[in-house]
Design an enzyme around this catalytic site. Sequence first.
Site, PDB file in Angstrom:
ATOM      1  N   LYS A  60       5.549 -10.698 -18.765  1.00  0.00           N
ATOM      2  CA  LYS A  60       5.521  -8.841 -18.778  1.00  0.00           C
ATOM      3  C   LYS A  60       3.705  -8.929 -19.665  1.00  0.00           C
ATOM      4  CE  LYS A  60       7.359  -6.376 -17.258  1.00  0.00           C
ATOM      5  NZ  LYS A  60       8.002  -7.828 -16.133  1.00  0.00           N
ATOM      6  N   CYS A  79       0.794  -1.251  -0.357  1.00  0.00           N
ATOM      7  CA  CYS A  79      -0.096  -0.054  -0.129  1.00  0.00           C
ATOM      8  C   CYS A  79       0.917   1.165  -0.254  1.00  0.00           C
ATOM      9  CB  CYS A  79      -0.576  -0.424   1.381  1.00  0.00           C
ATOM     10  SG  CYS A  79      -2.060  -1.392   1.428  1.00  0.00           S
ATOM     11  N   HIS A 126       6.518 -33.105 -24.452  1.00  0.00           N
ATOM     12  CA  HIS A 126       5.759 -34.485 -23.357  1.00  0.00           C
ATOM     13  C   HIS A 126       4.702 -34.090 -23.012  1.00  0.00           C
ATOM     14  CE1 HIS A 126      10.055 -35.746 -23.985  1.00  0.00           C
ATOM     15  NE2 HIS A 126      10.033 -34.878 -23.796  1.00  0.00           N
ATOM     16  N   LYS A 178       3.256  -2.953  -6.947  1.00  0.00           N
ATOM     17  CA  LYS A 178       4.910  -2.771  -7.489  1.00  0.00           C
ATOM     18  C   LYS A 178       5.641  -3.457  -6.187  1.00  0.00           C
ATOM     19  CE  LYS A 178       8.470  -0.953  -9.866  1.00  0.00           C
ATOM     20  NZ  LYS A 178       7.739  -1.980 -10.747  1.00  0.00           N
ATOM     21  N   GLU A 195      10.147 -14.605 -18.932  1.00  0.00           N
ATOM     22  CA  GLU A 195      10.214 -13.178 -18.341  1.00  0.00           C
ATOM     23  C   GLU A 195       9.424 -12.272 -19.811  1.00  0.00           C
ATOM     24  OE1 GLU A 195      10.847 -11.484 -16.440  1.00  0.00           O
ATOM     25  OE2 GLU A 195       9.678  -9.472 -16.648  1.00  0.00           O
ATOM     26  N   ARG A 233       1.772   1.460  -6.262  1.00  0.00           N
ATOM     27  CA  ARG A 233       1.613   0.714  -4.334  1.00  0.00           C
ATOM     28  C   ARG A 233       0.909  -0.327  -4.768  1.00  0.00           C
ATOM     29  NH1 ARG A 233       6.496   1.183  -1.804  1.00  0.00           N
ATOM     30  NH2 ARG A 233       5.147   0.786  -0.011  1.00  0.00           N
ATOM     31  N   GLU A 256       1.451 -10.099 -17.035  1.00  0.00           N
ATOM     32  CA  GLU A 256       0.539  -9.051 -16.245  1.00  0.00           C
ATOM     33  C   GLU A 256      -0.200  -7.698 -16.566  1.00  0.00           C
ATOM     34  OE1 GLU A 256       4.218  -7.675 -13.190  1.00  0.00           O
ATOM     35  OE2 GLU A 256       4.965  -8.327 -15.390  1.00  0.00           O
ATOM     36  N   TRP A 308      -3.829  -1.804  -1.994  1.00  0.00           N
ATOM     37  CA  TRP A 308      -3.853  -3.548  -2.378  1.00  0.00           C
ATOM     38  C   TRP A 308      -3.828  -4.008  -0.948  1.00  0.00           C
ATOM     39  CZ3 TRP A 308      -0.837  -7.977  -2.025  1.00  0.00           C
ATOM     40  CH2 TRP A 308      -1.034  -8.623  -3.069  1.00  0.00           C
ATOM     41  N   ASN A 339       0.647  -0.121   6.380  1.00  0.00           N
ATOM     42  CA  ASN A 339       1.359  -0.937   5.352  1.00  0.00           C
ATOM     43  C   ASN A 339       1.664  -2.055   5.228  1.00  0.00           C
ATOM     44  OD1 ASN A 339       2.031  -1.700   2.793  1.00  0.00           O
ATOM     45  ND2 ASN A 339       3.659  -1.097   2.801  1.00  0.00           N
ATOM     46  N   GLY A 340       1.377  -3.531   5.098  1.00  0.00           N
ATOM     47  CA  GLY A 340       2.125  -4.540   5.767  1.00  0.00           C
ATOM     48  C   GLY A 340       1.070  -6.280   5.966  1.00  0.00           C
TER      49      GLY A 340
HETATM   50  C1  AGP Z   1       6.154  -6.720 -11.741  1.00  0.00           C
HETATM   51  O1  AGP Z   1       6.868  -6.698 -13.306  1.00  0.00           O
HETATM   52  C2  AGP Z   1       7.391  -7.630 -11.619  1.00  0.00           C
HETATM   53  N1  AGP Z   1       7.290  -8.875 -12.923  1.00  0.00           N
HETATM   54  C3  AGP Z   1       7.353  -8.827  -9.676  1.00  0.00           C
HETATM   55  O2  AGP Z   1       7.130 -10.295 -10.370  1.00  0.00           O
HETATM   56  C4  AGP Z   1       8.667  -8.097  -9.186  1.00  0.00           C
HETATM   57  O3  AGP Z   1       9.233  -9.440 -10.183  1.00  0.00           O
HETATM   58  C5  AGP Z   1       8.633  -9.243  -8.614  1.00  0.00           C
HETATM   59  O4  AGP Z   1       7.756  -9.109  -7.452  1.00  0.00           O
HETATM   60  C6  AGP Z   1       9.959  -9.515  -7.412  1.00  0.00           C
HETATM   61  O5  AGP Z   1       9.932  -7.484  -6.758  1.00  0.00           O
HETATM   62  P1  AGP Z   1      11.044  -6.409  -6.866  1.00  0.00           P
HETATM   63  O6  AGP Z   1      11.629  -7.004  -7.401  1.00  0.00           O
HETATM   64  O7  AGP Z   1      11.018  -5.122  -5.982  1.00  0.00           O
HETATM   65  O8  AGP Z   1      11.420  -7.846  -5.612  1.00  0.00           O
END
Ligand code: AGP
Length: 590
Positions: free
Chosen positions: A467, A2, A486, A585, A463, A27, A470, A72, A96-97
Amino acid sequence: MCGIIGYNGKKNAIPILIEGLKKLEYRGYDSSGIAYFIDNQIKIFKEKGRISELEKLLVDDKPTIGIGHTRWATHGKPSKINAHPHRVGNVTLVHNGIIENYNVLKEELKKKGYQFQSETDTEVATALIDSLYQENDNKLEILEKAKNLLKGSYAFVIMFDDCKDTLYALREGSPLIVAKSKEGNLVSSDIPAILEYTRDYYLLEQEIAIITKNDIKFYLNREEVKKDMLTFTHDIKTASKDGYQHFMLKEIHEQPTLIKNYLDYYFNNLDLIPDISKYEKIYIVACGSAYHAGLIGAYLIEKYGNIEVKVEIASEFRYKKNFLTANSLVILVSQSGETADTIASLRLAKENKAYTLGIVNVVGSTIARESNQVIYINAGCEIAVATTKAFTLQVLTFSMLAYKLLKKNDSQLSQEVFSDYQILSDEVNKLLNFNYQEIAKKIAKHHDVFFIGRLIDYYLALEGSLKLKEISYIHSETYAAGELKHGTISLIEEGTPVISILTDITIYEKTISNIKETKARGAYSLVIARDNLNINQDIYDDVIKIPNLSDLVTCVLTVIPLQLLAYYVALELKYDIDKPRNLAKSVTVE
Ligand code: AGP
């Protein structure tokens, strides 16, 4: 995760809180709220949805002290009642937490007569502090006591009814910064919310901060302590889109400059890149995209350093049996430096006497502070939830770690690679200008997309798939190309998009065989390939070429098309690219 903002000064707090929340929306953004003192009472406004929904509720007050929160959801769905700030008795609080023992505390508080309106752990924490406050109005004492009773992670900013000119801030596991400015004193989860007022800030650690209109004091075990002030040195434009439609596109286009600056800096300070050849075991531990960077890093370190590397998902690593020793190196990769599972893995590594190296973006973050050594990737503030520039610089950092090993083992080859690094930034720039939109339109029509590759191409594909998922919400899967036969190939239908990555010259022909198998079943084939490979046109419908350079450099180049493809597919589908649904984030809770 958050966003928290607090203000105490002489100006109208409402616009400062709202603007701060807008800069923290990345966030978390499923609900938001503010609370402020006015005419000796606390008013609270909160609403489900984006901050624009909250703004519709606001009235023309001019308070000079208040707190704000953008959420969040962790405990309880996004709703008005679950939104922060929460108020119980004489205490109003944003958080936050995750409070891990909130159920136990809730039952104890119910016995004291507390009733709960929301599903949140935050309301329980607020009630706990109020229950302590009823017994003792010494704020430092009750907050110290609360710290001992609460288990889990928190960043709190608190207002007490009988302290209309003071904010209290404390944290454990979730970030908080505190700052003085000409406009007044501020507290926030992150830099972007305070940047327009000041670049100077304090990083709250174990202290409790007492924020009045004219001063900020820090207390540890009820003793006042002095703290060093930090200065945010990145470009202030970070907090604006600079004319781009989305932060994500802006951050993708920042990469040539960031890569050039990164290489200039580290090639002139190569001693800041450690020689990791002396460790018996090397682990790379991370989450999400950072984990994918780790997989790429392990491939390069094994290839150029001839050292075995294990790559672990942090949420697994922290709980599984480990074989760490004092001769182990644990590399923790994290853009935010606040990811709960990665922090826990760092602490586990240190408990086992392993040496810890953080590859981190946010200066002064928990992982940066607690690692034995840190390499900052200097990506600047990354606002878009889907990471791009930070991921690319994580990969480049692993490339530099492998280059350092290559330099020791084969100085001739390292010279050739060095010249490739010199043109990397320009080659990235060229890849930014390819027409991805046409290909994106084809992919956007589908609900299932497949990525395939082998070895480093498989890790890059992971990756690329993440992307796409997401930000476009298209289901996509990545398979080691040799695995298709397989079982998964049963999913390939007429027109199914299959995106293949062919940069590893030792294995690409095998992947071509797999591409042919998918084409034979009607797949739409997009190939991202090194430009010198002998590839027949019958295996692809579209192709994107990567210059034929060292894989210490092509691993970075190949990321660019993957990022922009995902971006333009999501643009085609008209989704909120910078704030994808359900995401945050940095996942500061486990
Ligand atoms: C956001 O696009 C990333 N896909 C997300 O997975 C991020 O890499 C992951 O949450 C780790 O975050 P950090 O690098 O802040 O530890």
